[in-house]
Design a protein around this motif. Structure first.
Motif, PDB file in Angstrom:
ATOM      1  N   PHE A  34      31.110  32.552  66.252  1.00 59.27           N
ATOM      2  CA  PHE A  34      32.107  31.683  66.688  1.00 59.27           C
ATOM      3  C   PHE A  34      31.893  31.707  67.678  1.00 59.27           C
ATOM      4  CE2 PHE A  34      34.244  31.524  62.439  1.00 59.27           C
ATOM      5  CZ  PHE A  34      34.354  30.155  62.228  1.00 59.27           C
ATOM      6  N   HIS A  35      31.201  32.737  68.696  1.00 61.45           N
ATOM      7  CA  HIS A  35      31.506  33.720  70.254  1.00 61.45           C
ATOM      8  C   HIS A  35      30.603  33.461  71.001  1.00 61.45           C
ATOM      9  CE1 HIS A  35      35.180  34.964  70.107  1.00 61.45           C
ATOM     10  NE2 HIS A  35      34.836  35.715  68.705  1.00 61.45           N
ATOM     11  N   THR A  36      29.044  31.953  71.117  1.00 61.72           N
ATOM     12  CA  THR A  36      28.610  31.458  70.999  1.00 61.72           C
ATOM     13  C   THR A  36      28.337  29.927  71.014  1.00 61.72           C
ATOM     14  OG1 THR A  36      25.814  31.756  71.214  1.00 61.72           O
ATOM     15  CG2 THR A  36      26.521  31.352  68.709  1.00 61.72           C
ATOM     16  N   TYR A  37      27.175  29.431  72.200  1.00 60.93           N
ATOM     17  CA  TYR A  37      27.747  27.947  72.679  1.00 60.93           C
ATOM     18  C   TYR A  37      26.105  27.575  71.713  1.00 60.93           C
ATOM     19  CZ  TYR A  37      23.228  29.123  75.883  1.00 60.93           C
ATOM     20  OH  TYR A  37      22.919  29.962  76.454  1.00 60.93           O
ATOM     21  N   ILE A  38      25.090  29.167  71.243  1.00 62.41           N
ATOM     22  CA  ILE A  38      24.241  27.720  70.702  1.00 62.41           C
ATOM     23  C   ILE A  38      24.712  27.298  69.839  1.00 62.41           C
ATOM     24  CG2 ILE A  38      21.605  28.490  70.273  1.00 62.41           C
ATOM     25  CD1 ILE A  38      22.071  30.723  71.867  1.00 62.41           C
ATOM     26  N   ALA A  39      24.467  26.193  69.159  1.00 61.79           N
ATOM     27  CA  ALA A  39      25.036  25.800  67.482  1.00 61.79           C
ATOM     28  C   ALA A  39      24.864  26.535  66.625  1.00 61.79           C
ATOM     29  CB  ALA A  39      24.059  24.570  67.905  1.00 61.79           C
ATOM     30  N   PRO A  40      25.391  26.741  66.411  1.00 62.79           N
ATOM     31  CA  PRO A  40      25.190  27.913  64.610  1.00 62.79           C
ATOM     32  C   PRO A  40      24.749  27.111  63.826  1.00 62.79           C
ATOM     33  CG  PRO A  40      27.385  26.784  64.854  1.00 62.79           C
ATOM     34  CD  PRO A  40      27.026  26.449  66.095  1.00 62.79           C
ATOM     35  N   GLU A  41      24.318  27.615  62.687  1.00 65.36           N
ATOM     36  CA  GLU A  41      24.187  27.024  61.164  1.00 65.36           C
ATOM     37  C   GLU A  41      25.046  25.854  60.793  1.00 65.36           C
ATOM     38  OE1 GLU A  41      22.503  29.159  57.852  1.00 65.36           O
ATOM     39  OE2 GLU A  41      23.689  30.662  58.234  1.00 65.36           O
ATOM     40  N   ALA A  42      24.437  24.960  59.864  1.00 61.28           N
ATOM     41  CA  ALA A  42      25.366  23.671  59.274  1.00 61.28           C
ATOM     42  C   ALA A  42      26.785  24.157  59.235  1.00 61.28           C
ATOM     43  CB  ALA A  42      24.941  22.497  59.175  1.00 61.28           C
ATOM     44  N   TYR A  43      26.581  25.376  58.204  1.00 65.53           N
ATOM     45  CA  TYR A  43      28.214  26.069  57.872  1.00 65.53           C
ATOM     46  C   TYR A  43      28.848  26.663  58.267  1.00 65.53           C
ATOM     47  CZ  TYR A  43      24.679  26.571  53.964  1.00 65.53           C
ATOM     48  OH  TYR A  43      23.242  26.654  52.873  1.00 65.53           O
TER      49      TYR A  43
ATOM     50  N   THR B 294      34.183  40.973  75.755  1.00 65.60           N
ATOM     51  CA  THR B 294      34.500  39.969  77.096  1.00 65.60           C
ATOM     52  C   THR B 294      32.774  38.678  76.896  1.00 65.60           C
ATOM     53  OG1 THR B 294      36.187  40.857  78.170  1.00 65.60           O
ATOM     54  CG2 THR B 294      34.641  39.254  79.107  1.00 65.60           C
ATOM     55  N   PHE B 295      33.024  37.778  75.919  1.00 61.46           N
ATOM     56  CA  PHE B 295      32.002  36.960  76.006  1.00 61.46           C
ATOM     57  C   PHE B 295      31.480  36.535  77.275  1.00 61.46           C
ATOM     58  CE2 PHE B 295      32.565  38.417  72.212  1.00 61.46           C
ATOM     59  CZ  PHE B 295      32.126  38.638  71.097  1.00 61.46           C
ATOM     60  N   LYS B 296      30.220  36.298  77.700  1.00 63.44           N
ATOM     61  CA  LYS B 296      29.658  35.619  78.830  1.00 63.44           C
ATOM     62  C   LYS B 296      28.617  35.593  78.006  1.00 63.44           C
ATOM     63  CE  LYS B 296      32.520  37.959  82.393  1.00 63.44           C
ATOM     64  NZ  LYS B 296      31.986  38.821  83.405  1.00 63.44           N
ATOM     65  N   ASP B 297      28.119  34.007  79.166  1.00 63.77           N
ATOM     66  CA  ASP B 297      26.606  33.618  78.888  1.00 63.77           C
ATOM     67  C   ASP B 297      25.604  33.794  80.267  1.00 63.77           C
ATOM     68  OD1 ASP B 297      28.350  31.769  77.486  1.00 63.77           O
ATOM     69  OD2 ASP B 297      27.932  29.922  78.727  1.00 63.77           O
ATOM     70  N   ALA B 298      24.543  34.892  79.407  1.00 62.36           N
ATOM     71  CA  ALA B 298      23.918  34.748  80.205  1.00 62.36           C
ATOM     72  C   ALA B 298      22.838  34.043  81.390  1.00 62.36           C
ATOM     73  CB  ALA B 298      22.677  35.790  79.892  1.00 62.36           C
ATOM     74  N   PHE B 299      22.691  32.803  80.909  1.00 66.03           N
ATOM     75  CA  PHE B 299      21.931  31.545  81.363  1.00 66.03           C
ATOM     76  C   PHE B 299      22.974  30.322  81.564  1.00 66.03           C
ATOM     77  CE2 PHE B 299      18.811  34.202  78.591  1.00 66.03           C
ATOM     78  CZ  PHE B 299      18.364  34.815  79.985  1.00 66.03           C
ATOM     79  N   ALA B 300      22.570  29.702  82.160  1.00 62.90           N
ATOM     80  CA  ALA B 300      23.700  28.515  82.667  1.00 62.90           C
ATOM     81  C   ALA B 300      23.024  27.129  81.360  1.00 62.90           C
ATOM     82  CB  ALA B 300      23.741  28.323  84.098  1.00 62.90           C
ATOM     83  N   LEU B 301      22.711  27.167  80.034  1.00 63.12           N
ATOM     84  CA  LEU B 301      22.094  26.371  79.202  1.00 63.12           C
ATOM     85  C   LEU B 301      23.558  25.588  78.588  1.00 63.12           C
ATOM     86  CD1 LEU B 301      18.893  28.497  77.842  1.00 63.12           C
ATOM     87  CD2 LEU B 301      19.354  26.675  79.178  1.00 63.12           C
ATOM     88  N   ARG B 302      24.858  26.500  78.861  1.00 61.91           N
ATOM     89  CA  ARG B 302      26.105  25.660  77.684  1.00 61.91           C
ATOM     90  C   ARG B 302      25.979  24.391  77.290  1.00 61.91           C
ATOM     91  NH1 ARG B 302      30.548  28.020  75.794  1.00 61.91           N
ATOM     92  NH2 ARG B 302      29.534  29.751  76.304  1.00 61.91           N
ATOM     93  N   ARG B 303      25.723  23.982  78.623  1.00 64.00           N
ATOM     94  CA  ARG B 303      26.026  22.258  78.817  1.00 64.00           C
ATOM     95  C   ARG B 303      25.389  21.542  78.074  1.00 64.00           C
ATOM     96  NH1 ARG B 303      23.202  23.532  83.010  1.00 64.00           N
ATOM     97  NH2 ARG B 303      21.407  22.439  84.136  1.00 64.00           N
ATOM     98  N   TYR B 304      23.612  21.906  77.612  1.00 62.46           N
ATOM     99  CA  TYR B 304      23.532  21.018  77.095  1.00 62.46           C
ATOM    100  C   TYR B 304      23.099  21.390  75.287  1.00 62.46           C
ATOM    101  CZ  TYR B 304      20.146  21.487  81.111  1.00 62.46           C
ATOM    102  OH  TYR B 304      19.255  21.359  82.358  1.00 62.46           O
ATOM    103  N   PHE B 305      24.597  22.403  75.066  1.00 60.61           N
ATOM    104  CA  PHE B 305      24.412  22.549  73.616  1.00 60.61           C
ATOM    105  C   PHE B 305      25.820  21.828  73.944  1.00 60.61           C
ATOM    106  CE2 PHE B 305      21.447  25.790  74.670  1.00 60.61           C
ATOM    107  CZ  PHE B 305      20.572  25.611  73.251  1.00 60.61           C
TER     108      PHE B 305
END
Length: 226
Positions: A133-142, A213-224
């Motif tokens: 729930f704390h990642t911008y990378i798409a989780p699995e479908a559930y 504190t969750f932060k992004d290491a890479f500027a990839l959030r917009r792609y997801f």
């Protein structure tokens, strides 16, 4: 401003997948019943794998999740690019799950150890979902279904998760009787998960948010998020 230990969302993704896969493998080994979320895929695996050798538990997972993604798109009447990444996550999870199943295959636990495996597996699964729930990378479908519905309709994710779990449990019961004319892969542990998974995820989510504190290491959030 909220302070806490910086934890990168990309690492949260890896941790979530690993914890979820290993927790599921532990619960399968405990044999007290699978989590209601994975029970439909597990039942499909039990039914089809005797005739189709490549239809592993992991394969059943990502095939079923592809169907869920299509259903979610129909429900929300939209399709986002990151839904495709969700399927990629499902495939990664399926591969890791099969590896974890092999890793625990040597265990021959007695009843007390089975209890420990079940409880540990349930805790690891719910913690893994909280990380996802704390990642911008798409989780699995559930998790994607719960997150998208929660965000779209502004609902509490823990409550949506509980409703989803109950629905999945009912579907599993129906599939069990259709496939095997009896309850198979669904035992007391399945109903324990149905009652407590949503609550545990909410508690773990609160705990993670309190200390990290969750932060992004890479500027990839917009792609997801497209």
């Amino acid at each position: 401003m909220k302070k806490g230990i910086v934890f990168y969302s990309e690492i949260a993704y890896i941790a979530g997948i690993a914890l979820l896969a290993f927790g599921t493998a532990l619960m399968a080994k405990a044999d007290f019943g699978m989590s209601m979320v994975v029970a439909p895929a597990y039942l499909l695996h039990l039914k089809i794998s005797p005739a189709v050798s490549w239809f592993t538990f992991g394969a059943a997972e990502y095939i079923l999740q592809a169907v869920l993604i299509i259903a979610l798109s129909c429900l929300l009447k939209r399709f986002k690019k990151h839904y495709l990444f969700s399927f990629v996550t499902a495939v990664i999870y399926g591969v890791v799950l099969d590896l974890c199943m092999k890793a625990v295959s040597f265990l021959t636990p007695g009843f007390p150890v089975r209890v420990v495996l079940f409880v540990s597996g349930m805790l690891l699964c719910t913690l893994g979902i909280a990380f996802l729930f704390h990642t911008y990378i798409a989780p699995e479908a559930y998790e994607l279904v719960v997150k998208e519905i929660s965000d779209t309709y502004h609902l509490d994710s823990g409550r949506v998760k509980t409703v989803y779990d109950v629905t999945s449990c009912l579907i599993s019961v129906v599939l069990s009787f259709v496939f095997f004319s009896r309850l198979e892969g669904i035992k007391a542990g399945t109903f324990v998960c149905t009652l407590f998974n949503g609550w545990l995820i909410g508690r773990f989510d609160h705990l993670l948010s309190s200390f990290l504190t969750f932060k992004d290491a890479f500027a990839l959030r917009r792609y997801f998020e497209e």
